[in-house]
Design a protein around this motif. Structure first.
Motif, PDB file in Angstrom:
ATOM      1  N   ARG A  30       0.806  -1.222   0.000  1.00 49.78           N
ATOM      2  CA  ARG A  30       0.000   0.000   0.000  1.00 49.78           C
ATOM      3  C   ARG A  30       0.834   1.265   0.000  1.00 49.78           C
ATOM      4  O   ARG A  30       0.280   2.369  -0.013  1.00 49.78           O
ATOM      5  N   GLU A  31       2.133   1.146   0.015  1.00 49.36           N
ATOM      6  CA  GLU A  31       3.013   2.317   0.057  1.00 49.36           C
ATOM      7  C   GLU A  31       3.322   2.736  -1.376  1.00 49.36           C
ATOM      8  O   GLU A  31       4.263   2.251  -2.001  1.00 49.36           O
ATOM      9  N   TYR A  32       2.499   3.649  -1.882  1.00 55.41           N
ATOM     10  CA  TYR A  32       2.525   4.003  -3.306  1.00 55.41           C
ATOM     11  C   TYR A  32       3.621   4.992  -3.670  1.00 55.41           C
ATOM     12  O   TYR A  32       4.066   5.035  -4.816  1.00 55.41           O
ATOM     13  N   TRP A  84      -3.395  -3.031   1.593  1.00 57.66           N
ATOM     14  CA  TRP A  84      -2.625  -4.274   1.676  1.00 57.66           C
ATOM     15  C   TRP A  84      -1.167  -3.978   1.983  1.00 57.66           C
ATOM     16  O   TRP A  84      -0.553  -3.126   1.343  1.00 57.66           O
ATOM     17  N   ARG A  85      -0.613  -4.701   2.955  1.00 60.93           N
ATOM     18  CA  ARG A  85       0.789  -4.502   3.381  1.00 60.93           C
ATOM     19  C   ARG A  85       1.672  -5.699   3.010  1.00 60.93           C
ATOM     20  O   ARG A  85       2.744  -5.541   2.440  1.00 60.93           O
ATOM     21  N   LYS A  86       1.229  -6.895   3.359  1.00 57.79           N
ATOM     22  CA  LYS A  86       2.061  -8.098   3.300  1.00 57.79           C
ATOM     23  C   LYS A  86       2.045  -8.702   1.896  1.00 57.79           C
ATOM     24  O   LYS A  86       1.439  -8.173   0.979  1.00 57.79           O
ATOM     25  N   LEU A 104       6.998  -8.966   4.487  1.00 61.40           N
ATOM     26  CA  LEU A 104       8.335  -9.159   3.905  1.00 61.40           C
ATOM     27  C   LEU A 104       9.404  -8.404   4.690  1.00 61.40           C
ATOM     28  O   LEU A 104      10.564  -8.821   4.713  1.00 61.40           O
ATOM     29  N   ASN A 105       9.031  -7.323   5.355  1.00 59.16           N
ATOM     30  CA  ASN A 105      10.013  -6.594   6.161  1.00 59.16           C
ATOM     31  C   ASN A 105      10.141  -7.139   7.587  1.00 59.16           C
ATOM     32  O   ASN A 105      10.621  -6.449   8.490  1.00 59.16           O
ATOM     33  N   ARG A 106       9.734  -8.390   7.776  1.00 56.07           N
ATOM     34  CA  ARG A 106      10.034  -9.136   8.999  1.00 56.07           C
ATOM     35  C   ARG A 106      10.519 -10.548   8.679  1.00 56.07           C
ATOM     36  O   ARG A 106      10.700 -11.363   9.568  1.00 56.07           O
ATOM     37  N   ASN A 107      10.721 -10.837   7.398  1.00 55.94           N
ATOM     38  CA  ASN A 107      10.987 -12.197   6.941  1.00 55.94           C
ATOM     39  C   ASN A 107      12.449 -12.436   6.560  1.00 55.94           C
ATOM     40  O   ASN A 107      12.825 -13.571   6.265  1.00 55.94           O
ATOM     41  N   LEU A 217      12.438   3.854  16.518  1.00 54.76           N
ATOM     42  CA  LEU A 217      11.036   3.912  16.088  1.00 54.76           C
ATOM     43  C   LEU A 217      10.237   2.857  16.835  1.00 54.76           C
ATOM     44  O   LEU A 217       9.255   3.178  17.504  1.00 54.76           O
ATOM     45  N   TYR A 218      10.648   1.613  16.699  1.00 56.35           N
ATOM     46  CA  TYR A 218      10.161   0.480  17.482  1.00 56.35           C
ATOM     47  C   TYR A 218      11.020  -0.714  17.116  1.00 56.35           C
ATOM     48  O   TYR A 218      11.712  -0.684  16.093  1.00 56.35           O
ATOM     49  N   ALA A 219      11.000  -1.738  17.951  1.00 53.18           N
ATOM     50  CA  ALA A 219      11.814  -2.923  17.688  1.00 53.18           C
ATOM     51  C   ALA A 219      11.304  -3.651  16.446  1.00 53.18           C
ATOM     52  O   ALA A 219      10.091  -3.826  16.266  1.00 53.18           O
ATOM     53  N   THR A 224      14.881  -5.660   6.104  1.00 56.70           N
ATOM     54  CA  THR A 224      15.777  -5.614   4.946  1.00 56.70           C
ATOM     55  C   THR A 224      17.095  -4.911   5.262  1.00 56.70           C
ATOM     56  O   THR A 224      18.156  -5.349   4.816  1.00 56.70           O
ATOM     57  N   ASP A 225      17.015  -3.800   6.015  1.00 55.87           N
ATOM     58  CA  ASP A 225      18.230  -3.015   6.259  1.00 55.87           C
ATOM     59  C   ASP A 225      19.199  -3.754   7.177  1.00 55.87           C
ATOM     60  O   ASP A 225      20.414  -3.779   6.931  1.00 55.87           O
ATOM     61  N   ASP A 226      18.683  -4.369   8.243  1.00 56.72           N
ATOM     62  CA  ASP A 226      19.561  -5.163   9.108  1.00 56.72           C
ATOM     63  C   ASP A 226      20.169  -6.333   8.337  1.00 56.72           C
ATOM     64  O   ASP A 226      21.321  -6.731   8.597  1.00 56.72           O
ATOM     65  N   PHE A 239      14.203   4.620   4.156  1.00 62.30           N
ATOM     66  CA  PHE A 239      13.557   5.935   4.148  1.00 62.30           C
ATOM     67  C   PHE A 239      12.065   5.703   4.354  1.00 62.30           C
ATOM     68  O   PHE A 239      11.493   4.749   3.819  1.00 62.30           O
ATOM     69  N   GLU A 240      11.437   6.590   5.100  1.00 61.08           N
ATOM     70  CA  GLU A 240       9.971   6.615   5.195  1.00 61.08           C
ATOM     71  C   GLU A 240       9.517   7.942   4.601  1.00 61.08           C
ATOM     72  O   GLU A 240       9.712   9.005   5.197  1.00 61.08           O
ATOM     73  N   LEU A 241       8.931   7.882   3.419  1.00 63.65           N
ATOM     74  CA  LEU A 241       8.586   9.090   2.668  1.00 63.65           C
ATOM     75  C   LEU A 241       7.259   9.687   3.117  1.00 63.65           C
ATOM     76  O   LEU A 241       6.279   8.964   3.300  1.00 63.65           O
TER      77      LEU A 241
END
Ligand code: 0X9
Ligand code: ZN
Length: 271
Positions: A30-32, A84-86, A104-107, A217-219, A224-226, A239-241
């Motif tokens: 959903r992040e367009y 939709w996120r996942k 995907l950003n926790r997988n 921000l939160y745990a 992906t970055d780690d 980045f969070e736009l």
């Protein structure tokens, strides 16, 4: 599901090896704003080759790799109007549920599921999947990242990447106007915290976002970055736009695109 496609930009008439800037967008469906920014960045580079001296130098002596749609199956769902996120994996939370899929950003495999930074419940927004890198999108991105960057960091969690380290990894999300770097899974400063902070603050100078370690921000774990920094020692950022998932076009054109274009051009120059 749909394939993942990467656009690779460089002047192939000049031989490599060349340092690599890798940008992935739309990990969250959903992040367009992020994939539009990446597409505009690509258009800017191609349109200004041979016109603008900086862009010409960037494409002559660097490689820019753009994965616009990291989660194309989720994106198709988002385009029906769902938030939709996942991904859309039908094995988690029911085959037809709109809450199904893995985040995907926790997988990602690095410190996957280590630290209460993700959920074990398949219907949750931050469901980490049943095991590290369980998802085909994750496997494809991990394999690709391993193929384009050298390993520049030893395995111990305290090992540093050297001053000669090359490459930049950007996972661009929305929203909140942030520039984040490792670690996300612990409050302990990353071994290269000072270097990551210096480069992160430069990006923040251009886009006027708030820079800081992701854990602030939160745990989060399995991000992906780690993964990119932890596995390979690549300078990795999220980045969070902007201010919304469905960003007003006027704000995108007036602020998000011009400010972040400068940040991305800077990244391409220092990669
Ligand atoms: O929670 C996330 O995955 C990111 N926020 S979003 O609203 N785009 O979902 C933030 C992740 C921050 N942590 C790391 N980058 N490690
Ligand atoms: Zn996101």
């Amino acid at each position: 599901g749909y394939d993942l496609m990467v656009l690779r930009l460089t002047n192939e008439a000049i031989p490599g090896p060349k340092p690599v800037l890798f940008i992935m967008t739309a990990t969250h469906a959903r992040e367009y704003t992020p994939p539009e920014l990446a597409a505009r960045f690509a258009e800017h580079l191609v349109a200004n080759y041979g016109v603008d001296a900086d862009v010409t130098w960037i494409l002559d002596y660097h490689e820019i790799h753009l994965l616009f749609m990291t989660n194309p199956d989720g994106r198709k769902k988002a385009e029906t109007g769902l938030s939709w996120r996942k991904n859309t994996n039908q094995n988690y939370c029911g085959t037809t549920s709109n809450s199904r899929g893995a985040d995907l950003n926790r997988n990602f495999q690095f410190e996957w599921g280590c630290c209460n930074g993700s959920s074990t419940y398949p219907c949750d927004g931050t469901y980490r999947g049943p095991y590290a890198a369980s998802e085909p999108e994750t496997q494809a991105v991990q394999d690709y990242v391993f193929s384009i960057f050298p390993d520049q960091r030893e395995d111990p969690i305290t090992a540093t990447a050297p001053i000669t380290a090359t490459g930049i990894f950007l996972d661009i999300h929305s929203y909140s106007r942030l520039v984040l770097w490792s670690w996300g899974f612990t409050s302990t400063p990353a071994p290269n915290h000072t270097q990551l902070q210096t480069l992160g603050r430069r990006f923040a100078y251009f886009n006027s976002y708030a820079p800081g370690p992701a854990y602030g921000l939160y745990a989060t774990d399995g991000t992906t970055d780690d993964f990119a920094y932890g596995e390979l020692g690549v300078a990795a950022y999220t980045f969070e736009l902007g201010n919304a998932f469905f960003e007003p076009c006027a704000n995108f054109e007036a602020t998000i695109y011009p400010d972040n274009l400068e940040a991305l051009l800077y990244a391409a120059k220092v990669v």
